[in-house]
Design a protein around this motif. Sequence first.
Motif, mmCIF file in Angstrom:
data_model
loop_
_atom_site.group_PDB
_atom_site.id
_atom_site.type_symbol
_atom_site.label_atom_id
_atom_site.label_comp_id
_atom_site.label_asym_id
_atom_site.label_seq_id
_atom_site.Cartn_x
_atom_site.Cartn_y
_atom_site.Cartn_z
ATOM 1 N N SER A 49 0.812 -1.219 0.000
ATOM 2 C CA SER A 49 0.000 0.000 0.000
ATOM 3 C C SER A 49 0.844 1.266 0.000
ATOM 4 O O SER A 49 0.340 2.364 -0.296
ATOM 5 N N ARG A 56 -0.767 3.339 9.178
ATOM 6 C CA ARG A 56 -1.914 2.422 9.055
ATOM 7 C C ARG A 56 -2.728 2.430 10.354
ATOM 8 O O ARG A 56 -3.960 2.401 10.331
ATOM 9 N N LYS A 57 -2.023 2.494 11.486
ATOM 10 C CA LYS A 57 -2.702 2.577 12.768
ATOM 11 C C LYS A 57 -3.462 3.893 12.883
ATOM 12 O O LYS A 57 -4.593 3.933 13.398
ATOM 13 N N LEU A 59 -4.740 5.552 10.424
ATOM 14 C CA LEU A 59 -5.919 5.436 9.570
ATOM 15 C C LEU A 59 -7.071 4.768 10.328
ATOM 16 O O LEU A 59 -8.221 5.227 10.273
ATOM 17 N N ILE A 60 -6.754 3.676 11.022
ATOM 18 C CA ILE A 60 -7.773 2.948 11.780
ATOM 19 C C ILE A 60 -8.363 3.837 12.873
ATOM 20 O O ILE A 60 -9.581 3.879 13.083
ATOM 21 N N GLY A 63 -10.809 6.179 11.475
ATOM 22 C CA GLY A 63 -11.908 5.592 10.713
ATOM 23 C C GLY A 63 -11.752 5.744 9.209
ATOM 24 O O GLY A 63 -12.749 5.849 8.486
ATOM 25 N N LEU A 64 -10.521 5.702 8.728
ATOM 26 C CA LEU A 64 -10.244 5.870 7.304
ATOM 27 C C LEU A 64 -9.670 4.579 6.733
ATOM 28 O O LEU A 64 -9.139 3.743 7.466
ATOM 29 N N ASP A 65 -9.768 4.428 5.402
ATOM 30 C CA ASP A 65 -9.113 3.285 4.763
ATOM 31 C C ASP A 65 -7.890 3.776 4.002
ATOM 32 O O ASP A 65 -7.592 4.971 3.968
ATOM 33 N N GLU A 66 -7.156 2.838 3.363
ATOM 34 C CA GLU A 66 -5.888 3.171 2.712
ATOM 35 C C GLU A 66 -6.043 4.179 1.584
ATOM 36 O O GLU A 66 -5.108 4.935 1.275
ATOM 37 N N HIS A 67 -7.216 4.206 0.934
ATOM 38 C CA HIS A 67 -7.427 5.145 -0.171
ATOM 39 C C HIS A 67 -7.648 6.574 0.316
ATOM 40 O O HIS A 67 -7.651 7.508 -0.484
ATOM 41 N N GLU A 68 -7.817 6.735 1.630
ATOM 42 C CA GLU A 68 -8.072 8.057 2.188
ATOM 43 C C GLU A 68 -6.877 8.574 2.978
ATOM 44 O O GLU A 68 -7.027 9.417 3.863
ATOM 45 N N VAL A 69 -5.703 8.065 2.670
ATOM 46 C CA VAL A 69 -4.510 8.450 3.422
ATOM 47 C C VAL A 69 -4.244 9.949 3.340
ATOM 48 O O VAL A 69 -3.687 10.543 4.268
#
Length: 312
Positions: A49, A56-57, A59-60, A63-69
């Motif tokens: 990714s 990544r932590k 993001l969690i 409340g976001l996913d990888e596409h919303e970095v």
Amino acid sequence: IAAVVDPAFLAEAGWDPARQILVFAPQHPLLGRRICRAEGCATTATAASGICGVCRKRLIENGLDEHEVAALPPRERRSQRRGPECCRVPGCAREWLSLRSGLCSAHAEQKRRMPGVGFSAFLTHQTVKPLPLLSDCSVQACVRQRRHPAGLYCDAHQQRLRSLRKQDPGLDESGWQAIESAIGHGGEVSLRGVSPLVVAQLLAGLQQRCRINAVKTCDAVLRVLVNDIRAQRVASLADYTIGEDRDLEFTGLANCLKGHARRVLSTPETEVTQDEWDLAVFGHNGTLSFTAITQTWLREAAKRWAADDLPK
């Protein structure tokens, strides 16, 4: 061998001769590393990714996913380093004890004795004075400072030694100091603790790997290779033995650097005097051995014929 290495290459490889470490620029096409896609983050990202574990932590948590970095707030610069930076007391040359405290051990102890003083007020308090830097950690490969004036090691190596002593009370501490690896940090490779000849061979080999082979070198794999070389205490790369459990990437890097180091000073004129030839010196692949020819006169005649025929 050191004279063969181009100063321009040493500059682009981030070579620090005083500290004996390589600091690769992330954007270098062959020595660089993939940086996390999150804004403000400079941590190595090994995941597909392109996002580091910390982000990544984050993001969690948001409340976001990888596409919303891109929606993540910029990461604070001080929280990115694994290793210590300078104590946050203005002018203090010592390294902080932990990221959370931001203070060296002496100032952290002083802060504990001033419980009613806030952090900002502590930094400017009249009794808080900057301190001079401490000596280097006694582990030869380490570039960190000792934890306190009376100690011998940085905090990380003090903890490693304490753990090893529990396993082996008779540990040879001086031997451990010589072969123990540095504390890993993305993009950095410590060449401290290896012989000056090996340092020159590694730098020359890395230069030739970049300029001749034009293949990417992973700093993490190079760091493991240098740690292995240091542990074997070899005087030359020619004496280094690659372990049978090593993977193809590691073996390829080790053989490449050993090969370049071996022939960095070789010419066709010097190679033909040997009984075993590295054909790369002549522009070919592989090796050629004349050792099976037992008659000296016939072996020399064969070598002379081969030397004449190879350029054709």
